[in-house]
Write a protein that holds these residues in place. Structure first.
Motif: not given
Length: 184
Positions: A40-64
């Motif tokens: 999708l990012g390639d098709a729209f020539e858009a940046p992609v933000v990955h939640m993996d970069d925003l989690y606080e490690g394994w313990a943070g979970g999806p809510d953090a």
């Protein structure tokens, strides 16, 4: 999970018809979100933000991760301000460098918690990607190694609780299976 040109074309058409600038690819870990987001990012020539970069490690979970998404990406985006976020370094188990998100007509966010209810007010287009637990765990351990099994099992429980609260699958604009096919 790479989607076919026909499925990608269908998704792009739906996103354009919805006039959505924010595209959120959500679903459980190991279901195929990252590959779809790249397409999708390639098709729209858009940046992609990955939640993996925003989690606080394994313990943070999806809510953090969802809280960091709101603070660093969604709130500035809604205010018309520059978007930047700090990447979490999973190896060092600490926050690392800041990343600026270039302005674009679209922004793709992918990962567990990407389409939490907080994105609804921004008119986000929500894509749900899912695969069964056995396949997801297989993919995750193939990527992260068998030493990560306990982390994966705890994460899978955390994300199940997150999705129960958020009803993300039900709220999705479109759903795909973990093999790139649209589902009802």
């Amino acid at each position: 999970m790479t989607v076919s040109p026909a499925v990608l074309g269908d998704l792009l058409s739906r996103i354009r018809s919805a006039d959505a600038r924010l595209v959120c690819v959500d679903g459980p870990a190991g279901s195929g979100k990252t590959t779809l987001a790249a397409q999708l990012g390639d098709a729209f020539e858009a940046p992609v933000v990955h939640m993996d970069d925003l989690y606080e490690g394994w313990a943070g979970g999806p809510d953090a991760g969802a809280a960091n998404l709101r603070r660093w990406v969604l709130d500035p985006l809604a205010a018309g301000e520059p978007v930047r976020y700090r990447r979490y370094d999973w190896v060092e188990d600490d926050w690392a460098e800041w990343h600026d998100v270039p302005p674009s007509t679209h922004l793709v966010v992918e990962g567990c918690g990407a389409a939490a209810r907080q994105v609804d007010a921004l008119g986000a287009f929500r894509i749900w990607v899912e695969a069964d637990d056995v396949e997801r765990l297989r993919r995750g351990l193939e990527r992260d190694g068998d030493d990560a099994r306990e982390h994966w099992l705890r994460w899978m429980a955390d994300e199940a609780a997150h999705y129960e609260r958020e009803s993300t699958r039900v709220r999705a604009d479109v759903r795909l299976d973990g093999f790139g096919e649209l589902t009802p």
